[in-house]
Design a protein around this motif. Structure first.
Motif, PDB file in Angstrom:
ATOM      1  N   ASP A 154       0.604  -1.299  -0.078  1.00 45.23           N
ATOM      2  CA  ASP A 154       0.344  -0.254   0.136  1.00 45.23           C
ATOM      3  C   ASP A 154       0.948   1.089  -0.221  1.00 45.23           C
ATOM      4  OD1 ASP A 154       1.335  -0.600   2.403  1.00 45.23           O
ATOM      5  OD2 ASP A 154      -0.635   0.212   3.411  1.00 45.23           O
ATOM      6  N   LEU A 155       2.624   0.844   0.026  1.00 50.89           N
ATOM      7  CA  LEU A 155       3.089   2.079  -0.372  1.00 50.89           C
ATOM      8  C   LEU A 155       2.769   2.776  -1.557  1.00 50.89           C
ATOM      9  CD1 LEU A 155       4.954   3.882   0.373  1.00 50.89           C
ATOM     10  CD2 LEU A 155       6.670   2.913  -0.727  1.00 50.89           C
ATOM     11  N   ILE A 156       1.572   3.737  -1.750  1.00 54.22           N
ATOM     12  CA  ILE A 156       1.031   4.004  -2.916  1.00 54.22           C
ATOM     13  C   ILE A 156       1.562   5.883  -3.192  1.00 54.22           C
ATOM     14  CG2 ILE A 156      -0.935   4.367  -4.991  1.00 54.22           C
ATOM     15  CD1 ILE A 156      -1.227   2.092  -3.459  1.00 54.22           C
ATOM     16  N   ARG A 157       2.784   5.844  -3.998  1.00 50.65           N
ATOM     17  CA  ARG A 157       3.456   6.626  -4.139  1.00 50.65           C
ATOM     18  C   ARG A 157       2.443   7.755  -5.759  1.00 50.65           C
ATOM     19  NH1 ARG A 157       6.868   7.794  -0.244  1.00 50.65           N
ATOM     20  NH2 ARG A 157       8.384   6.156  -0.082  1.00 50.65           N
ATOM     21  N   PRO A 158       2.644   9.635  -5.397  1.00 55.34           N
ATOM     22  CA  PRO A 158       1.349  10.049  -5.769  1.00 55.34           C
ATOM     23  C   PRO A 158       1.710   9.628  -7.885  1.00 55.34           C
ATOM     24  CG  PRO A 158       3.515  11.110  -5.156  1.00 55.34           C
ATOM     25  CD  PRO A 158       3.601  10.269  -4.393  1.00 55.34           C
ATOM     26  N   PRO A 159       0.659  10.305  -8.848  1.00 54.47           N
ATOM     27  CA  PRO A 159       1.177   9.560 -10.288  1.00 54.47           C
ATOM     28  C   PRO A 159       1.848  10.978 -10.478  1.00 54.47           C
ATOM     29  CG  PRO A 159      -0.948  11.413  -9.157  1.00 54.47           C
ATOM     30  CD  PRO A 159      -0.365  10.757  -7.875  1.00 54.47           C
ATOM     31  N   ILE A 194      -0.964   4.133 -10.613  1.00 57.17           N
ATOM     32  CA  ILE A 194      -0.127   4.095  -9.634  1.00 57.17           C
ATOM     33  C   ILE A 194      -0.510   3.056  -8.494  1.00 57.17           C
ATOM     34  CG2 ILE A 194      -0.058   6.973  -9.126  1.00 57.17           C
ATOM     35  CD1 ILE A 194      -2.839   6.503  -7.409  1.00 57.17           C
ATOM     36  N   GLY A 195      -1.072   2.454  -9.090  1.00 56.47           N
ATOM     37  CA  GLY A 195      -1.147   1.134  -8.397  1.00 56.47           C
ATOM     38  C   GLY A 195      -2.880   0.722  -9.023  1.00 56.47           C
ATOM     39  N   THR A 196      -3.402  -0.928  -8.329  1.00 55.38           N
ATOM     40  CA  THR A 196      -4.241  -1.003  -8.832  1.00 55.38           C
ATOM     41  C   THR A 196      -5.429  -1.823  -8.374  1.00 55.38           C
ATOM     42  OG1 THR A 196      -2.868  -2.565 -10.681  1.00 55.38           O
ATOM     43  CG2 THR A 196      -5.686  -3.541 -10.671  1.00 55.38           C
ATOM     44  N   ALA A 197      -6.523  -1.674  -8.058  1.00 52.59           N
ATOM     45  CA  ALA A 197      -7.761  -2.216  -7.121  1.00 52.59           C
ATOM     46  C   ALA A 197      -7.481  -3.644  -7.114  1.00 52.59           C
ATOM     47  CB  ALA A 197      -9.290  -1.201  -7.469  1.00 52.59           C
ATOM     48  N   VAL A 215     -18.085  -1.002   3.293  1.00 51.83           N
ATOM     49  CA  VAL A 215     -18.002  -1.791   4.559  1.00 51.83           C
ATOM     50  C   VAL A 215     -16.618  -1.469   5.403  1.00 51.83           C
ATOM     51  CG1 VAL A 215     -16.223  -4.331   4.947  1.00 51.83           C
ATOM     52  CG2 VAL A 215     -17.630  -4.302   2.227  1.00 51.83           C
ATOM     53  N   GLU A 216     -17.132  -1.468   7.025  1.00 55.48           N
ATOM     54  CA  GLU A 216     -16.117  -0.835   7.377  1.00 55.48           C
ATOM     55  C   GLU A 216     -14.679  -1.128   7.345  1.00 55.48           C
ATOM     56  OE1 GLU A 216     -19.686  -0.867  10.596  1.00 55.48           O
ATOM     57  OE2 GLU A 216     -19.822   1.368  10.498  1.00 55.48           O
ATOM     58  N   GLY A 217     -13.793  -0.467   8.558  1.00 56.05           N
ATOM     59  CA  GLY A 217     -12.461  -0.195   8.686  1.00 56.05           C
ATOM     60  C   GLY A 217     -12.273   0.155   7.538  1.00 56.05           C
ATOM     61  N   ALA A 218     -11.403  -1.377   6.633  1.00 55.23           N
ATOM     62  CA  ALA A 218     -10.354  -1.133   6.104  1.00 55.23           C
ATOM     63  C   ALA A 218     -11.286  -1.367   4.266  1.00 55.23           C
ATOM     64  CB  ALA A 218      -9.660  -2.477   5.971  1.00 55.23           C
ATOM     65  N   GLY A 219     -11.908  -1.473   4.439  1.00 54.49           N
ATOM     66  CA  GLY A 219     -12.884  -1.657   3.018  1.00 54.49           C
ATOM     67  C   GLY A 219     -12.384  -2.947   2.602  1.00 54.49           C
ATOM     68  N   ALA A 220     -13.594  -3.664   1.476  1.00 54.59           N
ATOM     69  CA  ALA A 220     -12.891  -4.618   0.764  1.00 54.59           C
ATOM     70  C   ALA A 220     -12.539  -4.374  -0.248  1.00 54.59           C
ATOM     71  CB  ALA A 220     -15.015  -5.555   0.839  1.00 54.59           C
ATOM     72  N   ILE A 221     -11.972  -3.305  -0.704  1.00 50.87           N
ATOM     73  CA  ILE A 221     -11.406  -3.105  -2.423  1.00 50.87           C
ATOM     74  C   ILE A 221     -10.420  -2.417  -1.578  1.00 50.87           C
ATOM     75  CG2 ILE A 221     -13.227  -1.226  -3.032  1.00 50.87           C
ATOM     76  CD1 ILE A 221     -12.331  -2.246  -6.166  1.00 50.87           C
ATOM     77  N   LYS A 222      -9.621  -2.382  -2.463  1.00 54.77           N
ATOM     78  CA  LYS A 222      -8.505  -2.037  -1.839  1.00 54.77           C
ATOM     79  C   LYS A 222      -7.006  -1.288  -3.032  1.00 54.77           C
ATOM     80  CE  LYS A 222      -8.937  -4.327   3.141  1.00 54.77           C
ATOM     81  NZ  LYS A 222      -7.566  -5.466   3.190  1.00 54.77           N
ATOM     82  N   VAL A 223      -6.284  -0.523  -3.342  1.00 52.10           N
ATOM     83  CA  VAL A 223      -5.281  -0.199  -4.203  1.00 52.10           C
ATOM     84  C   VAL A 223      -3.782  -1.210  -3.553  1.00 52.10           C
ATOM     85  CG1 VAL A 223      -4.715   1.900  -5.096  1.00 52.10           C
ATOM     86  CG2 VAL A 223      -6.943   1.312  -5.044  1.00 52.10           C
ATOM     87  N   SER A 224      -3.347  -1.649  -4.554  1.00 50.63           N
ATOM     88  CA  SER A 224      -2.011  -1.762  -3.898  1.00 50.63           C
ATOM     89  C   SER A 224      -1.410  -1.564  -5.412  1.00 50.63           C
ATOM     90  CB  SER A 224      -2.145  -3.499  -4.583  1.00 50.63           C
ATOM     91  OG  SER A 224      -1.875  -4.277  -5.544  1.00 50.63           O
ATOM     92  N   VAL A 225       0.275  -1.267  -5.043  1.00 53.90           N
ATOM     93  CA  VAL A 225       1.427  -1.034  -5.806  1.00 53.90           C
ATOM     94  C   VAL A 225       1.464  -1.511  -7.363  1.00 53.90           C
ATOM     95  CG1 VAL A 225       2.515   0.159  -3.839  1.00 53.90           C
ATOM     96  CG2 VAL A 225       3.004  -1.894  -4.849  1.00 53.90           C
ATOM     97  N   VAL A 226       0.524  -2.713  -7.754  1.00 55.01           N
ATOM     98  CA  VAL A 226       0.702  -3.380  -8.416  1.00 55.01           C
ATOM     99  C   VAL A 226       0.373  -2.819  -9.504  1.00 55.01           C
ATOM    100  CG1 VAL A 226      -0.362  -6.183  -9.386  1.00 55.01           C
ATOM    101  CG2 VAL A 226      -0.016  -6.092  -7.201  1.00 55.01           C
ATOM    102  N   GLY A 227       1.541  -3.281 -10.557  1.00 55.21           N
ATOM    103  CA  GLY A 227       1.412  -2.480 -11.982  1.00 55.21           C
ATOM    104  C   GLY A 227       1.131  -0.724 -11.940  1.00 55.21           C
ATOM    105  N   GLU A 228       1.847  -0.274 -10.969  1.00 54.65           N
ATOM    106  CA  GLU A 228       1.495   1.323 -10.588  1.00 54.65           C
ATOM    107  C   GLU A 228       3.099   1.685 -12.124  1.00 54.65           C
ATOM    108  OE1 GLU A 228       3.946   2.979  -6.879  1.00 54.65           O
ATOM    109  OE2 GLU A 228       5.964   0.987  -7.432  1.00 54.65           O
TER     110      GLU A 228
END
Lengths: 311, 562
Positions: free
Chosen positions: B337-342, B422-425, B485-498
């Motif tokens: 989850d280290l998503i850097r700015p575009p 910047i990443g992929t959900a 979904v409370e808390g972290a949510g059920a869809i997240k962005v990761s650095v994949v494909g940045e």
């Protein structure tokens, strides 16, 4: 003014008041309708000019003076929570809102507040809905969005099934007259969104309605408290699919519905429109049916006194 | 005359604040909002050495250095926003009587005065080792970060508090109720604030302790300020009363009041004001300076130790496990989850360029850019990362790159930015309402501005399940932000494909990789960057099968069968 006359008037007034009270207590006279002729339960006004049909519809109900007394504080709740232009049908037609505000101003309202809790970027909702732009010249009228918690206060919901308390817009709770001016539109979660669902724009924690509680029951709980005195539904065009935000199919109906009964007005809008490519019965909409079952209004449209006007 | 210094300092600091305020979306002003960062010599030097690349912007810093020949360390006394910040805070913390050097005179402070040169040596050697320590020591970076990420949100908070306290007035002024401020939040703010308070509190050992003894930028200018053109000179009417010696805030005057350490003098002119004999002047002159100006006394041992420490720091970072990309390794060991700015440079270059001034985070249209703690190692402290759960990256905004002083985030136009993935959900099926609880939910697909999520039939599920089309997902985080979904949510962005390109076009690279970023055209100008037509409208593109439910004729919730 002579001493005599005022005494006479006092006696006359006392007589009227006691007669009314007596009548009311015996159920002879409905206090809301006191002193009124036979107003229709609802008016459906057809026509091309949104301003004229709005005015005619309200006139047919007995005119705005029936609801807005001189010096009254009025809260108008339109749909303006999407940054979309009027033709997309996601927000109330600004002409309809302006006409309602104008009538309130003419009736001598001291403050007319037009408010919605926006979903998109607040400034853009205000800009794109065009409601502030249209209403800025109406006397004593202020159009605002609400987001901040301090504008809301807790109110108890005595007959609530889902919750006994909610945080509602203070301005709405304090208003002398609450007027719902929604657009008729489809809604992905509640089926349709009209006067009752639209009241969620006066609630602080809306997400709990969706997540924690049963949405349909919650809507009904809410409108036991936030019950509009007058409902004016904008049917100049409806958002038939893709609601609440659109984009979706926009169908022009060229009508406005005015009623004192929020359930009946919503039911009528359902019956007049086409939703998701279908004609729907009002009782098919869960929250409308529940509201009628809980005695908040009537869904039996065929038994109502409905006035139809074409201009 | 001291008023003159204060006036210039006031104006200069005002400009600093104005530029900081202007560092915001929309970028309507052509103002160089990063001007103060560009003139910081230590930012220029460390960035130049660490990144091994020359940028024309460094010339401004060079001018500041050269100004040392003419006006000594006037920059520190008149312009530097860190100096002004310290001046302000130290005078808030201490009464005027306490704000004086504990041991008067240059000689008494000789030893610790050399510290700043050692700091400079350490920072330079760390930069040679490929590590930029500008974020710890560069004065303008420290000041910008403090005013942008601490004072700015605090100001908004105070304004909001004021509105809260004014609630009883609503009945008299109903419109007051509708003044609503959107506040800002920043991670690490306590540490940033604490550091500035600490540095200002050091004034108990002498005013502007930081500037006198620690600041490497000050040290750099000092190197050029042996005999500036404008300098303090004392004429024969001096009675040697010593008043100037005792009151010089920088302890730049020796025990002999005729002597001056020009390398330490900020030209604040206080001595001139105080002098009962009117013996002090600062006019440019070339007459022989009497006595010989002081030179910093540095020991070889300490200098060597500093240099070795600098390389040591670099070597520790280089062998820490957060090293962005190990030699011979295919992948970096970075958190997902280290998503850097575009438009952020490739990680290693990014960390070498980024001076953690916080301007990108201050300017960010949605507040999603946040300073991080140790997610990218100690080396990555305070560097920007997206927190989609807090806010999404606004599609039509590229302000972070446009304000970046060093090019750690590239200045790219909106069209390029929209393609700067910047990443992929990804969908956390264990939490997803549709997958796990068999409910109907379309939120992620509805808010996606890139049409990257469609709903498809899945066996055993009554409703269409969300599917992320990774070649359409830009990683903006709208889905993660709005997931109910409370808390972290059920869809997240990761650095994949940045996409992290050091140069070249994102549009071309996206095309090369088969990415298809399509956002609805903006139909209306001058709207917020996160306002767009919702995903159903697609002009020109062919969206993926949108909201395909297993039963096409299914009506939304809330509609009952007849």
């Amino acid at each position: 003014m002579s001493h005599d006359k005022s005494r006479r008037e006092f006696l006359k007034n006392s007589l009227i008041v006691s007669a009314t009270l007596a009548g009311a207590s015996f159920g002879i006279i409905d206090p809301v309708e006191a002193g009124a002729e036979n107003y229709p339960d609802m008016c459906i006004c057809n026509g091309k000019d949104a301003a004229i049909i709005t005015r005619q519809a309200v006139e047919a109900l007995g005119g705005i003076k029936r609801f807005v007394k001189p010096g009254a504080k009025v809260l108008i709740k339109p749909n303006m929570s999407f940054a979309r232009s009027p033709e997309t049908g996601a927000n109330t037609n600004p002409v309809v809102v302006r006409e309602v505000a104008r009538m309130c101003a003419e009736a001598g309202a001291s403050r007319i507040s037009i408010v919605d809790n926006v979903l998109n970027n607040p400034a853009d909702c205000m800009k794109m809905s065009k409601i502030p732009e249209y209403c800025k010249d109406v006397p004593n009228t202020h159009t605002n969005y609400v987001k901040n918690e301090r504008l809301f206060r807790e109110v108890s919901v005595e007959s609530g099934t889902q919750f006994k308390k909610m945080r509602a817009l203070s301005d709405a709770l304090d208003a002398d007259t609450l007027i719902a001016v929604p657009v008729g539109k489809s809604h992905g979660s509640s089926g349709v969104s009209m006067s009752m669902k639209g009241m969620m724009g006066l609630i602080y924690d809306r997400t709990s309605f969706h997540n924690r509680y049963d949405l349909h029951e919650s809507i009904v709980d809410m409108v036991t408290v936030l019950k509009p005195h007058l409902v004016v539904i904008d049917g100049t065009r409806i958002l038939s699919t893709g609601g609440p935000g659109g984009p979706g199919e926009v169908i022009p109906l060229d009508l406005v519905i005015a009623s004192t009964d929020m359930v009946a007005a919503d039911a009528q809008m359902v019956a007049l429109g086409k939703w998701y490519g279908k004609k729907l019965q009002p009782k098919q909409i869960k929250h409308i049916r529940m509201a009628a079952e809980r005695g908040l209004g009537r869904i039996d449209l065929d038994k109502l006194n409905i006035k139809k006007i074409s201009v | 005359m001291k008023r003159f210094q204060r006036l210039i300092q006031f104006v200069s600091f005002g400009i600093f604040l104005l530029l900081l305020v202007w560092a915001a979306y929309p970028e309507t002003r052509e103002a160089p909002v990063d001007a103060f960062l560009r003139i910081d010599p230590i930012i220029a030097l460390t960035t130049l050495i660490a990144s091994r690349e020359f940028q024309t912007g460094f010339i401004w810093a060079a001018i500041v250095l050269i100004s040392g020949f003419f006006i000594g360390r006037a920059f520190c006394g008149y312009v530097c926003p860190m100096g002004s910040t310290i001046d302000l805070f130290q005078s808030l913390i201490y009464p005027k009587s306490k704000l004086r050097v504990t041991r008067a005179g240059y000689e008494a402070n000789r030893g610790r005065r050399s510290l700043k040169y050692y700091v400079l040596a350490l920072v330079v050697c760390a930069a040679i080792g490929g590590v930029s320590l500008a974020f710890l020591v560069a004065p303008v970076s420290l000041a910008t970060r403090f005013w942008g990420l601490v004072i700015y949100p605090v100001t908004l908070w105070i304004a909001d508090l004021g509105l809260d306290l004014a609630t009883p007035l609503h009945q008299y002024f109903p419109d007051l109720a509708y003044i609503q401020i959107s506040r800002r939040v920043f991670a690490t703010n306590m540490f940033i604030a604490g550091f500035i308070v600490f540095v200002s509190a050091l004034a108990v050992k002498g005013p502007r302790f930081w500037c006198s003894y620690l600041c490497p930028a000050g040290a750099m200018i000092s190197l050029f300020s042996k005999r500036p053109l404008v300098h303090r000179s004392v004429n024969s009417s001096c009675t040697e009363c010593g008043k100037c010696v005792r009151n010089c805030p920088m302890a730049a005057i020796g025990e002999d009041p005729h002597s001056t350490a020009h390398r330490e003098c900020l030209l604040c002119l206080r001595c001139k004001d105080l002098c009962p004999a009117n013996a002090i002047s600062f006019y440019p002159n070339n007459e022989t300076l009497k006595p010989e100006p002081f030179t910093p006394d540095l020991t070889r041992r300490a200098m060597l130790l500093s240099a070795v420490s600098g390389l040591g720091v670099a070597s520790l970072f280089g062998t820490g496990w957060n090293e962005p990309r190990l030699l011979g390794q295919e992948r970096a060991v970075t958190p997902a989850d280290l998503i850097r700015p575009p438009g952020a440079m490739p990680e290693r270059t990014f960390l070498r360029l980024c001076v953690r001034c916080g301007l990108c985070m201050k300017a960010c249209a949605t507040n999603t850019l946040q300073p991080i703690w140790f997610k990218a190692g100690v080396e990555g402290l305070f560097s920007p990362s997206l927190v989609p759960r807090l806010a999404a990256c606004a599609v039509n905004c590229a302000v972070c790159g446009s304000v970046c002083p060093t090019g750690a985030i590239r200045k790219i136009p909106i069209e390029e930015k929209i393609q700067a993935k910047i990443g992929t959900a990804w969908i956390d099926r264990q939490n997803c309402l549709v997958w796990n609880r068999d409910k109907k939910c379309l939120v992620c697909g509805e808010v996606c501005p890139y049409h990257a999520i469609s709903f498809q039939p899945a066996s055993g599920r009554r409703n269409g399940v969300p599917v992320v089309h990774s070649n359409r997902c830009c990683g903006c985080g709208w889905c993660e932000n709005k997931c109910p979904v409370e808390g972290a949510g059920a869809i997240k962005v990761s650095v994949v494909g940045e996409l992290r390109l050091a140069s070249g076009s994102y549009i071309e690279k996206a095309k090369e990789y088969g990415l298809e970023f399509k956002v609805a055209d903006k139909k209306f100008d001058k709207l917020a960057p996160d306002t767009f037509e919702s995903s159903g409208i697609d002009e020109g593109g062919d969206p993926p099968e949108k909201n395909v439910s297993p039963k096409q004729e299914q009506l939304p919730a809330g509609i009952l069968d007849e």
